[in-house]
Design a protein around this motif. Structure first.
Motif, mmCIF file in Angstrom:
data_model
loop_
_atom_site.group_PDB
_atom_site.id
_atom_site.type_symbol
_atom_site.label_atom_id
_atom_site.label_comp_id
_atom_site.label_asym_id
_atom_site.label_seq_id
_atom_site.Cartn_x
_atom_site.Cartn_y
_atom_site.Cartn_z
ATOM 1 N N THR A 36 0.841 -1.202 0.000
ATOM 2 C CA THR A 36 0.000 0.000 0.000
ATOM 3 C C THR A 36 0.873 1.247 0.000
ATOM 4 N N VAL A 73 -3.049 -4.340 -1.509
ATOM 5 C CA VAL A 73 -2.959 -2.883 -1.466
ATOM 6 C C VAL A 73 -4.322 -2.378 -1.016
ATOM 7 N N ALA A 88 -1.813 -6.651 -5.013
ATOM 8 C CA ALA A 88 -0.852 -5.645 -5.479
ATOM 9 C C ALA A 88 -0.702 -5.686 -6.999
#
Length: 139
Positions: A36, A73, A88
């Motif tokens: 993230t 994320v 991700a």
């Protein structure tokens, strides 16, 4: 507290202090390995600093990593007051699709978004981008 530092970073962006926010996200990324924070920095590189080539290079690097399929994320959907957890790989491919669309490559962007939606079918930003690319009257 990582959560509070993340919030501070977001507040700094809203306040126009991008450099300090970037530093916070970089420290969090180095400390936790949470994609993230890398996503936040990459988003800033693209949308604030205009570093398209560096962003494209980083995206290619991230999507090659085997862990990008299962590491998540957190993507905020402001209008819906929602935070989505997206693989991700899907999040970074979404960013690639946005770059492709901005460069005028609608067909490439659509193909990339199809891949994103296979990885994360409920990813709202990808759904919206796909809809807008297929229906230019709604851009």
């Amino acid at each position: 507290n990582d959560y509070l530092m993340e919030m501070k970073g977001k507040l700094l962006i809203e306040g126009g202090n991008d450099t300090a926010a970037y530093r916070i996200f970089n420290n969090l990324w180095n400390k936790t390995g949470d994609f993230t924070y890398l996503w936040n920095m990459t988003y800033m590189d693209l949308n604030i600093y205009g570093k398209v080539k560096a962003t494209e290079s980083l995206i290619a690097e991230v999507v090659k990593k085997p862990e990008s399929v299962f590491k998540m994320v957190r993507v905020e959907q402001m209008e819906e007051h929602l935070i989505e957890s997206i693989p991700a790989k899907a999040a970074f491919l979404y960013m690639r699709a946005i770059i492709e669309a901005q460069k005028g490559g609608s067909a490439k962007a659509i193909k990339t978004l199809e891949e994103v939606l296979k990885l994360s079918p409920t990813f709202l930003s990808a759904q919206r981008a796909m809809f807008q690319l297929k229906n230019p009257q709604y851009r």
